[in-house]
Write a protein that holds these residues in place. Structure first.
Motif, PDB file in Angstrom:
ATOM      1  N   ASP A  33      -5.623   3.711   9.395  1.00 57.67           N
ATOM      2  CA  ASP A  33      -5.227   4.562   8.336  1.00 57.67           C
ATOM      3  C   ASP A  33      -6.189   4.172   7.039  1.00 57.67           C
ATOM      4  O   ASP A  33      -5.808   5.167   6.134  1.00 57.67           O
ATOM      5  N   PHE A  34      -6.927   3.541   7.069  1.00 53.55           N
ATOM      6  CA  PHE A  34      -7.908   3.369   5.807  1.00 53.55           C
ATOM      7  C   PHE A  34      -9.399   3.512   6.300  1.00 53.55           C
ATOM      8  O   PHE A  34     -10.145   3.023   5.463  1.00 53.55           O
ATOM      9  N   THR A  60      -6.187   0.157  -2.501  1.00 53.26           N
ATOM     10  CA  THR A  60      -6.155  -0.841  -0.979  1.00 53.26           C
ATOM     11  C   THR A  60      -7.352  -0.296  -0.116  1.00 53.26           C
ATOM     12  O   THR A  60      -8.146  -1.037   0.544  1.00 53.26           O
ATOM     13  N   ALA A  63       0.842  -1.136  -0.072  1.00 50.09           N
ATOM     14  CA  ALA A  63       0.094  -0.062  -0.071  1.00 50.09           C
ATOM     15  C   ALA A  63       0.889   1.271   0.076  1.00 50.09           C
ATOM     16  O   ALA A  63       0.204   2.361  -0.252  1.00 50.09           O
ATOM     17  N   LYS A  64       2.072   1.172   0.326  1.00 48.49           N
ATOM     18  CA  LYS A  64       3.108   2.380   0.138  1.00 48.49           C
ATOM     19  C   LYS A  64       3.751   2.550  -0.823  1.00 48.49           C
ATOM     20  O   LYS A  64       4.557   3.435  -0.783  1.00 48.49           O
ATOM     21  N   ARG A  70      -2.277   2.841  -2.737  1.00 47.03           N
ATOM     22  CA  ARG A  70      -2.936   3.409  -1.545  1.00 47.03           C
ATOM     23  C   ARG A  70      -4.485   3.284  -1.637  1.00 47.03           C
ATOM     24  O   ARG A  70      -5.299   2.760  -0.828  1.00 47.03           O
ATOM     25  N   GLU A  93       0.729   6.197  -4.359  1.00 50.39           N
ATOM     26  CA  GLU A  93      -0.699   6.657  -4.041  1.00 50.39           C
ATOM     27  C   GLU A  93      -1.827   5.953  -4.871  1.00 50.39           C
ATOM     28  O   GLU A  93      -2.642   5.772  -4.260  1.00 50.39           O
TER      29      GLU A  93
END
Length: 366
Positions: free
Chosen positions: A147-148, A123, A113-114, A120, A117
């Motif tokens: 984070d999500f 994800t 995911a990193k 991410r 962008e």
């Protein structure tokens, strides 16, 4: 329940028996529990841009074809790894209204995911549109929620579980004779891909210092894939006659390596759960591991010993402690038994089946 379609970008084959073996283990456990399962999986670990494009295109075509044919038959799809597997489950939901759950294993959140962008955002979309998310450890679950923006009520913490009919204690002398491991040599074991992120370099540094600080006969056995040739070349100066490499093996044979070892060492830089540590415990082998990810919850109550990641000095000290401490004083059997009971494969499988039923009704936690 009708059928389940399991989608995974990692799955073992005869040529690569350890590649995503934990996914196959769960598929087989589901079948033993009476669930009808189809699979759409990639069993080719080849890297390189051309290889990746070719194998993933073939895999995606197969998954979408199965989804189209079975759109009225599947209760749910189950994606292992958020990206890329979850993209296929999301596509099947949009195309044919098949609900899905997704299991995050760690690397998909910590590394994939990193990468960009765009990945991410994909994800996040996969996680948010899933009926339910499984995280293999509590640290990973917290990260997904934070984070999500996935509600905690939509996340379950479930490891992949350990099959204790395969991973169990056995007579060490008998197994060592079969594997040609000397009976009087204290044996440290590592199992996993021989890559930087698994802490193999720190392990080799620590082991050299262990040998320099003891008169006891020792050896280090490393069982795993060595496809990262650049890394293998880099660590070669740290390898001597006391370090033995073995290729990946099928699980019944892998259990014998755990049974033969005196101490299992997993110095990973990150680890979603650390299933091999659980398998070692099931075989009666004391575990030393990095204080990262799911290993903290698995071993933190005393089932194993935790050391800081990327710290060969701390690892050396714990390896020396394991070497010079009688097993009865070194192992907390009560904590080990608790961990094994909590993460038993049958218990985990029943939870997963309940989530399938829940997902078909809208995703509320059972």
């Amino acid at each position: 329940m009708k059928k389940v379609l399991v989608i995974s970008n990692m799955y073992p084959s005869a040529s690569h028996p350890s590649y995503g073996i934990f996914v196959k283990n769960q598929v087989e456990a589901l079948k033993r529990a009476g669930i009808e399962v189809d699979i759409a999986v990639n069993d080719n670990p080849a890297v390189g841009k051309k290889n990746v494009i070719t194998k993933y295109a073939k895999w995606a075509k197969h998954a979408l074809s199965l989804g189209k044919k079975g759109k009225n038959d599947y209760t749910v799809t189950h994606a292992h790894y958020v990206f890329p597997s979850g993209m296929l489950s999301l596509a099947l939901k949009k195309m044919f209204r098949i609900p899905y759950i997704v299991t995050a294993h760690g690397g998909d959140i910590e590394r994939m995911a990193k990468k960009s962008e765009r990945i991410r955002k994909w994800t996040a979309s996969i996680l948010q549109q899933a009926e339910h998310v499984i995280a293999v450890g509590p640290v990973l679950a917290e990260q997904i929620e934070r984070d999500f923006q996935v509600p905690a009520t939509k996340i379950s913490i479930l490891s992949m579980g350990v099959n204790r009919t395969i991973f169990h204690q056995a007579d060490k002398a008998t197994v060592r004779q079969e594997l040609q491991v000397a009976e009087d040599v204290f044996t440290f074991l590592f199992v996993g891909n021989v890559i930087e992120q698994k802490g193999v370099e720190e392990l080799l540094h620590a082991y050299r210092q262990v040998r320099a600080n003891t008169d006891r006969a020792t050896q280090l056995i490393i069982v795993g894939s060595r496809r990262d040739t650049a890394f293998i070349e880099r660590i070669q100066p740290l390898v001597d006659e006391h370090v033995r490499f073995e290729d990946p093996v099928k699980q019944p044979q892998l259990a014998k390596w755990f049974q033969a070892a005196d101490s299992f060492v997993l110095p990973s830089h990150l680890e979603g759960f650390g299933l091999v540590a659980l398998e070692a415990l099931a075989c009666g082998t004391p575990v030393i591991a990095s204080q990262v990810g799911g290993l903290v919850s698995l071993l933190g109550d005393g089932a194993g010993k935790l050391v800081p990641a990327k710290n060969s000095d701390a690892l050396r000290e714990e390896m020396l402690r394991a070497l010079h401490t009688p097993r009865a004083a070194y192992v907390n059997e009560q904590a080990v038994n608790k961990a094994l009971t909590l993460h038993d494969e049958v218990t985990i499988t029943n939870h997963v089946i309940a989530l399938y039923e829940s997902a078909s009704k809208g995703g509320e936690r059972p």
